[in-house]
Scaffold this motif. Structure first.
Motif, mmCIF file in Angstrom:
data_model
loop_
_atom_site.group_PDB
_atom_site.id
_atom_site.type_symbol
_atom_site.label_atom_id
_atom_site.label_comp_id
_atom_site.label_asym_id
_atom_site.label_seq_id
_atom_site.Cartn_x
_atom_site.Cartn_y
_atom_site.Cartn_z
ATOM 1 N N GLY A 110 0.779 -1.226 0.000
ATOM 2 C CA GLY A 110 0.000 0.000 0.000
ATOM 3 C C GLY A 110 0.814 1.282 0.000
ATOM 4 O O GLY A 110 0.287 2.349 0.301
ATOM 5 N N LEU A 111 2.098 1.203 -0.368
ATOM 6 C CA LEU A 111 2.947 2.397 -0.391
ATOM 7 C C LEU A 111 3.022 3.034 -1.774
ATOM 8 O O LEU A 111 3.251 4.238 -1.896
ATOM 9 C CB LEU A 111 4.364 2.063 0.084
ATOM 10 N N VAL A 112 2.848 2.230 -2.807
ATOM 11 C CA VAL A 112 2.970 2.697 -4.188
ATOM 12 C C VAL A 112 1.699 2.360 -4.947
ATOM 13 O O VAL A 112 1.131 1.275 -4.795
ATOM 14 C CB VAL A 112 4.209 2.051 -4.866
ATOM 15 N N LEU A 113 1.278 3.306 -5.761
ATOM 16 C CA LEU A 113 0.106 3.119 -6.619
ATOM 17 C C LEU A 113 0.589 2.858 -8.044
ATOM 18 O O LEU A 113 1.410 3.605 -8.575
ATOM 19 C CB LEU A 113 -0.771 4.371 -6.585
ATOM 20 N N ARG A 114 0.081 1.787 -8.638
ATOM 21 C CA ARG A 114 0.388 1.453 -10.037
ATOM 22 C C ARG A 114 -0.838 1.805 -10.857
ATOM 23 O O ARG A 114 -1.932 1.304 -10.611
ATOM 24 C CB ARG A 114 0.704 -0.032 -10.160
ATOM 25 N N ARG A 115 -0.641 2.674 -11.836
ATOM 26 C CA ARG A 115 -1.751 3.102 -12.691
ATOM 27 C C ARG A 115 -1.430 2.655 -14.121
ATOM 28 O O ARG A 115 -0.446 3.090 -14.712
ATOM 29 C CB ARG A 115 -1.916 4.613 -12.617
ATOM 30 N N GLU A 116 -2.282 1.783 -14.652
ATOM 31 C CA GLU A 116 -2.087 1.248 -16.002
ATOM 32 C C GLU A 116 -3.107 1.866 -16.938
ATOM 33 O O GLU A 116 -4.301 1.910 -16.634
ATOM 34 C CB GLU A 116 -2.232 -0.274 -15.983
ATOM 35 N N TYR A 117 -2.632 2.341 -18.070
ATOM 36 C CA TYR A 117 -3.505 2.953 -19.074
ATOM 37 C C TYR A 117 -3.703 1.974 -20.220
ATOM 38 O O TYR A 117 -2.734 1.408 -20.743
ATOM 39 C CB TYR A 117 -2.886 4.257 -19.588
ATOM 40 N N LYS B 248 1.088 1.750 -21.127
ATOM 41 C CA LYS B 248 1.649 2.844 -20.335
ATOM 42 C C LYS B 248 1.316 2.578 -18.869
ATOM 43 O O LYS B 248 0.156 2.403 -18.519
ATOM 44 C CB LYS B 248 1.062 4.182 -20.772
ATOM 45 N N VAL B 249 2.354 2.510 -18.033
ATOM 46 C CA VAL B 249 2.178 2.270 -16.607
ATOM 47 C C VAL B 249 2.917 3.360 -15.853
ATOM 48 O O VAL B 249 4.072 3.663 -16.151
ATOM 49 C CB VAL B 249 2.725 0.882 -16.197
ATOM 50 N N GLU B 250 2.236 3.962 -14.888
ATOM 51 C CA GLU B 250 2.845 5.005 -14.060
ATOM 52 C C GLU B 250 2.778 4.592 -12.594
ATOM 53 O O GLU B 250 1.840 3.929 -12.173
ATOM 54 C CB GLU B 250 2.119 6.337 -14.229
ATOM 55 N N TYR B 251 3.785 5.033 -11.862
ATOM 56 C CA TYR B 251 3.860 4.738 -10.428
ATOM 57 C C TYR B 251 3.910 6.050 -9.662
ATOM 58 O O TYR B 251 4.545 7.014 -10.095
ATOM 59 C CB TYR B 251 5.107 3.912 -10.118
ATOM 60 N N SER B 252 3.249 6.062 -8.513
ATOM 61 C CA SER B 252 3.277 7.215 -7.621
ATOM 62 C C SER B 252 3.099 6.719 -6.189
ATOM 63 O O SER B 252 2.778 5.551 -5.962
ATOM 64 C CB SER B 252 2.183 8.216 -7.992
ATOM 65 N N LEU B 253 3.306 7.614 -5.245
ATOM 66 C CA LEU B 253 3.126 7.263 -3.842
ATOM 67 C C LEU B 253 1.655 7.335 -3.462
ATOM 68 O O LEU B 253 0.937 8.230 -3.904
ATOM 69 C CB LEU B 253 3.906 8.223 -2.944
ATOM 70 N N THR B 254 1.214 6.410 -2.634
ATOM 71 C CA THR B 254 -0.122 6.485 -2.051
ATOM 72 C C THR B 254 -0.047 7.438 -0.854
ATOM 73 O O THR B 254 1.035 7.904 -0.483
ATOM 74 C CB THR B 254 -0.573 5.103 -1.551
ATOM 75 N N GLU B 255 -1.173 7.697 -0.244
ATOM 76 C CA GLU B 255 -1.166 8.523 0.975
ATOM 77 C C GLU B 255 -0.333 7.854 2.061
ATOM 78 O O GLU B 255 0.391 8.522 2.797
ATOM 79 C CB GLU B 255 -2.595 8.793 1.457
ATOM 80 N N LYS B 256 -0.433 6.547 2.164
ATOM 81 C CA LYS B 256 0.376 5.803 3.139
ATOM 82 C C LYS B 256 1.853 5.963 2.826
ATOM 83 O O LYS B 256 2.666 6.166 3.723
ATOM 84 C CB LYS B 256 -0.027 4.323 3.131
#
Length: 115
Positions: free
Chosen positions: A68-75, A81-89
């Motif tokens: 739950g530390l990183v968010l994986r967003r797949e388009y 296309k896949v992007e990674y970002s930090l979650t609130e946690k």
């Protein structure tokens, strides 16, 4: 001298849990780059990290996502296309990472270079 009766019990669980989330050769590096760049594509993250293998980066990202530390967003597009970002946690850990950076800045020896 402390006797067994005077020793206070220590609850190691919170510390052990926190360490389990960042335990791994590349996890703190991944969190650092996502903190500094907000969102990165897989290839950008791999380039930023330098000498990390595809297998290692992929497994560390999967663990960070599962924790739950990183968010994986797949388009849904071609090529994928896949992007990674930090979650609130994940973002909630950044004050700790910031303090590590501050400590490193104050204590890095002259001429030290990353391997």
């Amino acid at each position: 001298m402390k006797t067994q009766e005077n020793v206070k019990p220590v609850d190691i669980r919170p510390f052990a849990y926190a360490i389990s989330l960042i335990d791994g050769k590349w996890k703190m590096h991944i969190l650092f780059w996502l903190w500094k760049q907000d969102t990165l594509r897989y290839s950008e993250l791999k380039r930023s990290l330098g000498n990390v293998t595809h297998k290692m980066l992929s497994s560390q990202l999967k663990e960070l996502e599962a924790d739950g530390l990183v968010l994986r967003r797949e388009y849904p597009q071609v090529p994928p296309k896949v992007e990674y970002s930090l979650t609130e946690k994940g973002k909630s850990m950044m004050p700790i990472l910031s303090e590590l950076c501050r400590w490193g800045n104050q204590n890095v020896p002259d001429g030290w270079e990353q391997n």
